[in-house]
Scaffold this motif. Structure first.
Motif, short mmCIF file in Angstrom:
data_model
loop_
_atom_site.label_atom_id
_atom_site.label_comp_id
_atom_site.label_asym_id
_atom_site.label_seq_id
_atom_site.Cartn_x
_atom_site.Cartn_y
_atom_site.Cartn_z
N MET A 1 0.84 -1.18 0.00
CA MET A 1 0.00 0.00 0.00
C MET A 1 0.88 1.23 0.00
O MET A 1 1.94 1.25 0.63
N ASN A 2 0.47 2.25 -0.70
CA ASN A 2 1.20 3.51 -0.72
C ASN A 2 0.25 4.64 -0.38
O ASN A 2 -0.91 4.65 -0.79
N PHE B 1 -3.98 -7.90 -8.00
CA PHE B 1 -4.77 -6.82 -8.58
C PHE B 1 -4.57 -5.56 -7.73
O PHE B 1 -4.37 -5.63 -6.51
N ALA B 2 -4.58 -4.43 -8.41
CA ALA B 2 -4.30 -3.16 -7.75
C ALA B 2 -5.43 -2.17 -7.98
O ALA B 2 -6.12 -2.22 -9.00
N ILE B 3 -5.61 -1.30 -7.00
CA ILE B 3 -6.54 -0.19 -7.12
C ILE B 3 -5.72 1.08 -6.87
O ILE B 3 -5.03 1.20 -5.85
N TYR C 1 1.06 8.18 -6.18
CA TYR C 1 -0.37 7.93 -6.05
C TYR C 1 -0.63 7.04 -4.84
O TYR C 1 0.20 6.18 -4.49
N SER C 2 -1.77 7.22 -4.23
CA SER C 2 -2.22 6.25 -3.23
C SER C 2 -2.71 5.01 -3.96
O SER C 2 -3.39 5.10 -4.98
N TYR C 3 -2.37 3.84 -3.43
CA TYR C 3 -2.83 2.61 -4.06
C TYR C 3 -2.85 1.47 -3.03
O TYR C 3 -2.23 1.57 -1.96
N MET C 4 -3.54 0.41 -3.39
CA MET C 4 -3.51 -0.84 -2.63
C MET C 4 -3.27 -1.97 -3.61
O MET C 4 -3.85 -1.99 -4.70
N LEU C 5 -2.41 -2.90 -3.23
CA LEU C 5 -2.13 -4.08 -4.05
C LEU C 5 -2.57 -5.33 -3.29
O LEU C 5 -2.15 -5.55 -2.16
N PHE C 6 -3.44 -6.12 -3.92
CA PHE C 6 -3.98 -7.33 -3.31
C PHE C 6 -3.50 -8.56 -4.08
O PHE C 6 -3.14 -8.48 -5.26
#
Length: 365
Positions: free
Chosen positions: A51-52, A203-205, A246-251
Motif C-alpha cells: 500500500m502507498n 490486482f491493484a486499485i 499515487y495512493s494505491y492498494m495491491l492485493f
C-alpha cells in the motif's frame, strides 16, 4: 449488513476517480497459475500485499490510514462475511518519516477457505480518520480481534465475525472518517461465464484516472507494485523501480490445492486417536467406531473442498489399514504427512460408500 451496502454505494460514486488492474502473469516475478478456479477444486485466501499513501495528507499527525476489507463467500451452506481492519501496529511509533513500517506489511484478509459454492464478493476501502488517542486505541483493539479471523478452521472463530464487523462499522461512524480509495468486485467460478473469475494473481486499485497512468509499465516484484519498461520478458524484475506519486492498494489472491491440514484440530485429534488405538492392537475397534467418526467429521467439515473430502477418507483409511497390518514397523504420521501420501486405488465398494457420504451430507439441490 448496512456497512457493506453503504461502502458499495461510496465505491460506485467514486469509481471514476480510480483505476483497477489485474496484473497479467508475465508482469509478476513469480510463477502464477491464473487458470480460473472451479467450484470445489481449491482453497483461496486474499492478501493485502502493498500500500502507498500519497503525500497530500499529513499522515499519523492529522489523520490515521485504515484499510477495511470485507469478503463474502459461502461457508457451511451459509453466506458469511469476514471483516478485516489493517492499521499500524503501534501508531505512536509511526510517523511521516517511516511510513514503510506500515505500508509494506502483508495482511491476510481472509482465512484459507474452500471455494465450494456460489460467488466471492470482495470490497476494500482505504480511509483516513482524524487522529486522536481514543480513536487510535479503538483501531488497535478492533484490529487485534480482526487478526483472529483468518484461520484455517474458520468455524472455531466464526462467532467473532459479527462483533468485529460491528466494531469496524462503529469506528467508521464515529472516527470522522474520510473515504480515500475503494475497490469492490464479485468473483465467479470458472464456469460462471464472467471475465471476473476467481483466479490466482495480483490486482491493484490506484487513486488516479486511467489516462494518468501507463498500465503496461506496472509490475509486481517481491509483492510490491512497481513500474518498469513494458514487455513479456522478465527484464522488469531487474529494472523495476517503486511506483510512486499515487495512493494505491495491491492485493493478491492465493490459490492452494491443499488445506493447512494441521490446523484442522478436530480431524487431526481423531486421526491421532485412531493411530494410538491401532498400535495398541485395537484395529477392529477403530474400524467400527473411530473411522466412521472420522469420515463423518470430514464430510461435515466446511473447511474442506468437495474434491478433498473423498481423498482424505481414502488416504486416512489406507494408512490406518497399513498401520494395522504392520504395527510397529510403521510409524505414526501427522495429518499433513498422511495427506501427502499417494491416493490409493478405489474399488467399487469404497466408491459406493463415498457416494453415499456425499449425498448424505451434501445432497444436490
Amino acid at each position: 449488513m448496512s456497512l457493506f451496502k453503504n461502502l458499495s454505494e461510496s465505491f460506485s460514486r467514486e469509481a471514476k476517480k480510480y483505476t483497477t488492474i489485474f496484473l497479467p502473469k508475465h508482469r509478476v516475478d513469480i510463477d502464477i497459475d491464473d487458470t480460473p478456479i472451479s467450484l470445489g477444486d481449491a482453497y483461496c485466501r486474499i492478501w493485502l500485499e502493498d500500500m502507498n499513501l500519497s503525500k497530500d495528507v499529513d499522515w499519523f499527525k492529522q489523520r490515521y490510514p485504515v484499510v477495511h476489507a470485507a469478503t463474502r463467500f459461502h461457508y457451511d451452506g451459509e453466506l458469511v462475511t469476514i471483516p478485516y481492519l489493517a492499521a499500524p501496529g503501534k501508531l505512536k511509533d509511526v510517523g511521516s518519516s517511516n511510513l514503510n513500517k506500515f505500508i509494506q506489511d502483508r495482511y491476510a484478509l481472509t482465512p484459507l477457505f474452500p471455494f465450494n459454492q456460489g460467488l466471492v464478493e470482495f470490497q476494500a476501502g482505504l480511509f483516513s480518520i482524524a487522529a486522536s488517542d481514543p480513536v487510535g486505541k479503538f483501531i488497535e483493539t478492533i484490529g487485534t480481534f480482526a487478526k483472529l479471523l483468518p484461520v484455517a478452521e474458520l468455524s472455531s472463530v466464526l462467532n467473532l465475525a459479527e462483533p468485529v464487523y460491528r466494531g469496524i462499522e462503529d469506528l467508521l461512524n464515529i472516527g470522522q472518517q474520510q473515504f480515500e480509495l475503494g475497490y469492490q468486485q464479485t468473483f465467479s467460478d470458472a464456469d460462471g461465464g464472467s471475465s471476473n473469475c476467481l483466479r490466482e494473481g495480483y490486482f491493484a486499485i490506484i487513486l488516479a484516472e486511467e489516462y494518468q497512468l501507463n498500465l503496461d509499465n506496472l509490475c509486481v516484484v517481491n509483492d510490491n507494485l512497481r513500474e518498469s519498461s513494458p514487455g513479456k520478458n522478465k527484464l522488469f524484475i531487474r529494472d523495476s523501480k517503486p511506483f510512486q506519486g499515487y495512493s494505491y492498494m495491491l492485493f493478491r489472491i492465493e490459490k492452494r490445492k491443499q488445506q493447512d491440514w494441521e490446523s484442522l484440530k478436530s480431524i487431526k485429534e481423531l486421526v491421532a486417536q485412531a493411530q494410538d488405538e491401532v498400535l495398541l492392537g485395537e484395529y477392529e475397534k477403530v474400524k467400527k467406531f473411530i473411522l466412521p467418526t472420522i469420515k463423518t467429521t470430514i464430510y461435515r467439515s466446511p473447511d474442506i473442498t468437495k474434491f478433498d473430502r473423498s481423498q482424505m477418507v481414502m488416504k486416512i483409511e489406507d494408512f490406518l489399514k497399513e498401520l494395522g497390518l504392520q504395527g510397529s514397523k510403521v510409524q505414526k504420521r501427522s495429518l499433513y504427512s498422511i495427506m501427502q501420501r499417494p491416493l490409493p486405488q478405489v474399488d467399487a465398494t469404497t466408491q459406493a460408500e463415498l457416494d453415499i457420504l456425499e449425498e448424505l451430507f451434501h445432497p444436490k439441490s
